[in-house]
Write a protein that holds these residues in place. Structure first.
Motif, PDB file in Angstrom:
ATOM      1  N   PHE A 170       0.833  -1.208   0.000  1.00 37.43           N
ATOM      2  CA  PHE A 170       0.000   0.000   0.000  1.00 37.43           C
ATOM      3  C   PHE A 170       0.867   1.257   0.000  1.00 37.43           C
ATOM      4  CE2 PHE A 170      -1.940   3.485   2.354  1.00 37.43           C
ATOM      5  CZ  PHE A 170      -3.096   3.687   1.613  1.00 37.43           C
ATOM      6  N   CYS A 171       1.829   1.320   0.907  1.00 38.66           N
ATOM      7  CA  CYS A 171       2.656   2.520   1.072  1.00 38.66           C
ATOM      8  C   CYS A 171       3.481   2.831  -0.170  1.00 38.66           C
ATOM      9  CB  CYS A 171       3.585   2.369   2.273  1.00 38.66           C
ATOM     10  SG  CYS A 171       2.728   2.280   3.858  1.00 38.66           S
ATOM     11  N   ASN A 172       4.052   1.814  -0.768  1.00 41.52           N
ATOM     12  CA  ASN A 172       4.950   2.045  -1.897  1.00 41.52           C
ATOM     13  C   ASN A 172       4.265   2.651  -3.115  1.00 41.52           C
ATOM     14  OD1 ASN A 172       7.244   1.294  -0.526  1.00 41.52           O
ATOM     15  ND2 ASN A 172       7.165  -0.831  -1.221  1.00 41.52           N
ATOM     16  N   GLN A 173       2.954   2.511  -3.210  1.00 41.70           N
ATOM     17  CA  GLN A 173       2.265   3.131  -4.345  1.00 41.70           C
ATOM     18  C   GLN A 173       2.279   4.654  -4.253  1.00 41.70           C
ATOM     19  OE1 GLN A 173      -2.104   2.564  -4.565  1.00 41.70           O
ATOM     20  NE2 GLN A 173      -1.981   1.905  -2.427  1.00 41.70           N
ATOM     21  N   PHE A 174       2.620   5.178  -3.075  1.00 46.49           N
ATOM     22  CA  PHE A 174       2.660   6.629  -2.888  1.00 46.49           C
ATOM     23  C   PHE A 174       4.074   7.198  -2.933  1.00 46.49           C
ATOM     24  CE2 PHE A 174      -1.391   5.312  -1.120  1.00 46.49           C
ATOM     25  CZ  PHE A 174      -2.233   6.178  -1.792  1.00 46.49           C
ATOM     26  N   GLN A 175       5.061   6.335  -3.193  1.00 48.81           N
ATOM     27  CA  GLN A 175       6.435   6.814  -3.320  1.00 48.81           C
ATOM     28  C   GLN A 175       6.519   7.756  -4.520  1.00 48.81           C
ATOM     29  OE1 GLN A 175       9.392   3.739  -3.699  1.00 48.81           O
ATOM     30  NE2 GLN A 175      11.071   5.170  -3.457  1.00 48.81           N
ATOM     31  N   GLY A 176       7.075   8.936  -4.302  1.00 46.84           N
ATOM     32  CA  GLY A 176       7.185   9.930  -5.364  1.00 46.84           C
ATOM     33  C   GLY A 176       5.902  10.694  -5.620  1.00 46.84           C
ATOM     34  N   VAL A 177       4.824  10.312  -4.931  1.00 44.82           N
ATOM     35  CA  VAL A 177       3.527  10.969  -5.107  1.00 44.82           C
ATOM     36  C   VAL A 177       3.183  11.817  -3.882  1.00 44.82           C
ATOM     37  CG1 VAL A 177       1.053  10.569  -5.490  1.00 44.82           C
ATOM     38  CG2 VAL A 177       2.738   9.071  -6.583  1.00 44.82           C
ATOM     39  N   VAL A 178       3.370  11.242  -2.705  1.00 49.12           N
ATOM     40  CA  VAL A 178       3.139  11.940  -1.439  1.00 49.12           C
ATOM     41  C   VAL A 178       4.500  12.247  -0.832  1.00 49.12           C
ATOM     42  CG1 VAL A 178       2.200  11.746   0.897  1.00 49.12           C
ATOM     43  CG2 VAL A 178       0.902  10.855  -1.041  1.00 49.12           C
ATOM     44  N   GLU A 179       4.743  13.521  -0.590  1.00 51.00           N
ATOM     45  CA  GLU A 179       6.024  13.949  -0.031  1.00 51.00           C
ATOM     46  C   GLU A 179       6.284  13.265   1.308  1.00 51.00           C
ATOM     47  OE1 GLU A 179       8.309  18.075   1.263  1.00 51.00           O
ATOM     48  OE2 GLU A 179       6.317  18.186   0.374  1.00 51.00           O
ATOM     49  N   SER A 223       0.236   5.358  21.555  1.00 56.21           N
ATOM     50  CA  SER A 223       0.918   5.764  20.332  1.00 56.21           C
ATOM     51  C   SER A 223       1.753   4.623  19.779  1.00 56.21           C
ATOM     52  CB  SER A 223       1.841   6.954  20.611  1.00 56.21           C
ATOM     53  OG  SER A 223       1.107   8.039  21.100  1.00 56.21           O
ATOM     54  N   ILE A 224       1.849   4.623  18.463  1.00 53.89           N
ATOM     55  CA  ILE A 224       2.677   3.654  17.769  1.00 53.89           C
ATOM     56  C   ILE A 224       3.422   4.402  16.674  1.00 53.89           C
ATOM     57  CG2 ILE A 224       0.877   2.987  16.112  1.00 53.89           C
ATOM     58  CD1 ILE A 224       1.922   0.071  16.463  1.00 53.89           C
ATOM     59  N   PHE A 225       4.602   3.938  16.371  1.00 56.97           N
ATOM     60  CA  PHE A 225       5.399   4.538  15.318  1.00 56.97           C
ATOM     61  C   PHE A 225       4.914   3.981  13.985  1.00 56.97           C
ATOM     62  CE2 PHE A 225       9.530   5.328  13.135  1.00 56.97           C
ATOM     63  CZ  PHE A 225       9.627   6.679  13.430  1.00 56.97           C
ATOM     64  N   ALA A 226       4.630   4.859  13.032  1.00 57.44           N
ATOM     65  CA  ALA A 226       4.121   4.455  11.719  1.00 57.44           C
ATOM     66  C   ALA A 226       4.750   5.351  10.656  1.00 57.44           C
ATOM     67  CB  ALA A 226       2.598   4.587  11.687  1.00 57.44           C
ATOM     68  N   THR A 227       4.577   4.979   9.414  1.00 58.54           N
ATOM     69  CA  THR A 227       5.048   5.846   8.332  1.00 58.54           C
ATOM     70  C   THR A 227       4.031   6.959   8.106  1.00 58.54           C
ATOM     71  OG1 THR A 227       3.982   4.580   6.579  1.00 58.54           O
ATOM     72  CG2 THR A 227       6.242   3.940   7.183  1.00 58.54           C
ATOM     73  N   ARG A 228       4.477   8.015   7.455  1.00 61.70           N
ATOM     74  CA  ARG A 228       3.596   9.151   7.202  1.00 61.70           C
ATOM     75  C   ARG A 228       2.374   8.732   6.381  1.00 61.70           C
ATOM     76  NH1 ARG A 228       3.435  13.829   3.370  1.00 61.70           N
ATOM     77  NH2 ARG A 228       2.277  15.423   4.500  1.00 61.70           N
ATOM     78  N   ILE A 229       2.537   7.876   5.396  1.00 64.17           N
ATOM     79  CA  ILE A 229       1.397   7.484   4.565  1.00 64.17           C
ATOM     80  C   ILE A 229       0.417   6.614   5.356  1.00 64.17           C
ATOM     81  CG2 ILE A 229       2.464   5.479   3.459  1.00 64.17           C
ATOM     82  CD1 ILE A 229       0.066   8.032   1.821  1.00 64.17           C
ATOM     83  N   GLN A 230       0.909   5.813   6.293  1.00 65.48           N
ATOM     84  CA  GLN A 230      -0.008   5.069   7.163  1.00 65.48           C
ATOM     85  C   GLN A 230      -0.803   6.050   8.025  1.00 65.48           C
ATOM     86  OE1 GLN A 230       3.097   2.571   8.908  1.00 65.48           O
ATOM     87  NE2 GLN A 230       1.877   0.768   8.352  1.00 65.48           N
ATOM     88  N   PHE A 231      -0.095   7.012   8.615  1.00 58.30           N
ATOM     89  CA  PHE A 231      -0.750   8.044   9.412  1.00 58.30           C
ATOM     90  C   PHE A 231      -1.812   8.752   8.577  1.00 58.30           C
ATOM     91  CE2 PHE A 231      -1.079  12.588  10.216  1.00 58.30           C
ATOM     92  CZ  PHE A 231      -1.470  12.627  11.532  1.00 58.30           C
TER      93      PHE A 231
END
Length: 167
Positions: free
Chosen positions: A104-113, A134-142
């Motif tokens: 899911f996340c990789n589809q936003f590489q280069g698309v979402v800063e 709280s949990i640590f997540a990537t920006r696109i997951q957030f």
């Protein structure tokens, strides 16, 4: 969430140095504990700003990125029955979950800063950020989860409680 310190506690020169350091490639550092502290401060500041935002503006009207519609549609297509109200650590961190999220996340590489930058995500959307919530997540997951929480009304309880209105 209290703001006693953070980047402001570093002063102008320290904050400038931290910003520069965070812009360098990861290979420049290895496992430098000072970098981990700077990332933690940045993630904490982001969490504080976001919680203040959903506490003062009705979240259903928030737009977090120019790509909110695409992020939301992709999220709900991939995670149709995902419980966004109360996340479980294994929903994000198990081996199976990591593989699903990676796709899911990789589809936003280069698309979402900064799609893969680390950020904090609340497990229970009705509560503030805390060590337990709280949990640590990537920006696109957030973004995916918080856009869904905003659109589906799950963050409205935070706004109403801070406004003194009944949930």
């Amino acid at each position: 969430m209290e703001s006693d310190g953070g980047l402001a506690s570093l002063g102008v020169e320290g904050a400038s140095a931290a910003a520069h350091a965070l812009s360098l490639p990861a290979e420049a550092y290895g496992n430098d504990p000072r970098l981990e502290v700077m990332w933690a401060i940045k993630a904490s500041n982001h969490a504080e700003v976001y919680f203040n935002l959903i506490s003062s503006v009705d979240p259903k009207f928030l737009k977090l990125t120019k790509m909110d519609d695409q992020i939301y549609e992709a999220f709900r297509e991939r995670f149709e029955d995902y419980d966004i109200k109360l996340l479980k650590e294994e929903d994000l961190k198990s081996d199976k979950a990591k593989e699903t999220w990676r796709t899911f996340c990789n589809q936003f590489q280069g698309v979402v800063e900064d799609f893969n930058y680390g950020t904090l995500l609340r497990l229970d959307c009705e509560k503030d950020y805390s060590e337990e919530n709280s949990i640590f997540a990537t920006r696109i997951q957030f973004l995916a989860i918080e856009i869904a929480r905003n659109r589906e009304g799950y963050n409205s309880g935070v706004f109403r409680s801070k406004q003194g209105a009944p949930s």
